[in-house]
Design an enzyme around this catalytic site. Structure first.
Site, PDB file in Angstrom:
ATOM      1  N   ASP A  77      -4.930  -4.677  -2.721  1.00  0.00           N
ATOM      2  CA  ASP A  77      -4.719  -4.871  -1.284  1.00  0.00           C
ATOM      3  C   ASP A  77      -3.822  -6.083  -1.099  1.00  0.00           C
ATOM      4  OD1 ASP A  77      -4.760  -5.293   1.417  1.00  0.00           O
ATOM      5  OD2 ASP A  77      -6.941  -5.520   1.578  1.00  0.00           O
ATOM      6  N   LYS A  79       9.725  -6.492   9.929  1.00  0.00           N
ATOM      7  CA  LYS A  79      10.431  -6.543   8.646  1.00  0.00           C
ATOM      8  C   LYS A  79      11.276  -7.811   8.537  1.00  0.00           C
ATOM      9  CE  LYS A  79      10.621  -3.883   5.698  1.00  0.00           C
ATOM     10  NZ  LYS A  79       9.828  -3.827   4.448  1.00  0.00           N
ATOM     11  N   TYR A 116       9.042  -2.377  14.372  1.00  0.00           N
ATOM     12  CA  TYR A 116       9.299  -2.212  12.938  1.00  0.00           C
ATOM     13  C   TYR A 116      10.340  -3.219  12.445  1.00  0.00           C
ATOM     14  CZ  TYR A 116      11.182  -0.182   8.640  1.00  0.00           C
ATOM     15  OH  TYR A 116      11.634  -0.003   7.350  1.00  0.00           O
ATOM     16  N   ASP A 175      17.817  -1.876   7.575  1.00  0.00           N
ATOM     17  CA  ASP A 175      18.920  -2.002   8.536  1.00  0.00           C
ATOM     18  C   ASP A 175      18.400  -2.265   9.945  1.00  0.00           C
ATOM     19  OD1 ASP A 175      17.928   0.741   8.245  1.00  0.00           O
ATOM     20  OD2 ASP A 175      19.393   1.282   9.780  1.00  0.00           O
ATOM     21  N   GLN A 186       8.191   6.462  -1.751  1.00  0.00           N
ATOM     22  CA  GLN A 186       9.441   7.024  -2.277  1.00  0.00           C
ATOM     23  C   GLN A 186      10.072   6.109  -3.329  1.00  0.00           C
ATOM     24  OE1 GLN A 186      12.122   9.389   0.410  1.00  0.00           O
ATOM     25  NE2 GLN A 186      11.188   8.099   1.977  1.00  0.00           N
ATOM     26  N   ALA A 238       5.368  -0.934   2.483  1.00  0.00           N
ATOM     27  CA  ALA A 238       5.821  -1.200   3.855  1.00  0.00           C
ATOM     28  C   ALA A 238       5.174  -0.234   4.828  1.00  0.00           C
ATOM     29  CB  ALA A 238       7.343  -1.062   3.955  1.00  0.00           C
ATOM     30  N   THR A 240       6.270   2.056   7.525  1.00  0.00           N
ATOM     31  CA  THR A 240       7.587   2.603   7.859  1.00  0.00           C
ATOM     32  C   THR A 240       7.569   3.632   8.988  1.00  0.00           C
ATOM     33  OG1 THR A 240       7.344   4.252   6.110  1.00  0.00           O
ATOM     34  CG2 THR A 240       8.491   2.202   5.537  1.00  0.00           C
TER      35      THR A 240
END
Length: 286
Positions: free
Chosen positions: A37, A130, A126, A103, A11, A61, A63
């Site tokens: 990669d 991150k 997740y 967040d 996105q 990422a 996600t």
């Protein structure tokens, strides 16, 4: 500058590509896994050196929040190890890194907008991967800019807005969680902010970015349907406990954007303005 953009098919990566033409003073190298990669140290070092890269915008990422709970190895490789590899490679050229984060590094148990200096406490795989990626990036590259965002949507890929538009047309009723509160982020607004920061000069540190405003998933769905003219779907509010998922979600994840607004003198659109623009784009593309 020569700028490497990773995750260009996602996105955010797609939105950055749309806006790159406004920055023809820079050369962008848009890559996804087929071209580079980012978990391969030798490949990254070679690409950065061969193309004389001055800076990296890492949009890549893992996600899939629920899948991450069982797919820990791959999630860690992409979200934690890869940022460290990219950071180390660009540090060799005295360059900068913009690392996109989330967040989910917070537990969501508070009730006031989250500032960059608050203690982190991720509640799932997740978020933990991150956060570790943030830390690795900062350890390996002295010019690392972390941008945490939330509730990302766009005309590209799969996201909440597109799902609610589809379900709103397919179903007579929908149950949507009302006790998780945050702020959606139109990926184009985030892409614009990133490119402004890059063009003005990356100032290392942690920053927060989402659109302005506060909303629940339930209210967000109601807004999506209202703007899109969907009137035949009855949207009902439910508690988080009524919709169990493998990964726990933060209940409150409103990000305070004061720092990035002041540092780069940017104005962030209100959530409904950006939502309306995105839905119009989606409707025109049908």
């Amino acid at each position: 500058m020569n700028i490497l953009v990773t995750g260009c098919n996602g996105q955010l990566g797609n939105e950055i590509q749309l806006l790159e033409k406004c920055y023809d003073n820079h050369t962008f190298f848009n890559t996804d896994v087929q071209e580079l990669d980012i978990t391969n140290t030798d490949a990254v070092n070679r690409f950065v050196e061969d193309n004389k890269i001055d800076g990296i915008i890492n949009c890549a990422a893992y996600t899939a929040v629920d899948r991450a709970e069982s797919d820990i190895k791959l999630c860690t490789l992409i979200n934690t190890d890869a940022p460290g590899i990219l950071a180390a490679a660009i540090e060799q050229r005295n360059g900068w890194l913009v690392q996109i984060s989330t967040d989910y590094v917070f537990d969501g148990k508070g009730y006031t907008p989250l500032t960059e200096d608050l203690p982190t406490s991720p509640i799932g795989v997740y978020g933990r991967t991150k956060l570790a990626g943030e830390q690795k990036a900062q350890q390996e590259c002295s010019k690392t800019m972390i941008i945490r965002t939330a509730w990302l949507y766009s005309t590209f890929g799969n996201n909440f807005v597109k799902t609610m538009l589809r379900l709103g047309k397919e179903r007579d009723s929908l149950n949507v969680i009302f006790d998780q509160v945050g702020t959606p982020t139109y990926a184009r607004d985030l892409a614009a902010a990133i490119l402004i920061a890059v063009d003005k000069g990356v100032i290392p540190g942690i920053y927060h970015f989402s659109n302005e405003g506060v909303i629940s998933w339930y209210d967000f769905t109601k807004a999506i349907h209202r703007i899109a003219g969907i009137t035949d779907c009855d949207v009902k509010p439910i508690h988080t406990a009524e919709y169990p998922t493998p990964a726990e979600r933060p209940h409150y994840s409103v990000l305070d954007k004061t720092k990035i607004k002041k540092t780069y003198d940017i104005t962030i659109p209100y959530l409904e303005e950006s939502l309306k623009y995105c839905i119009q784009e989606l409707q025109h593309s049908i």
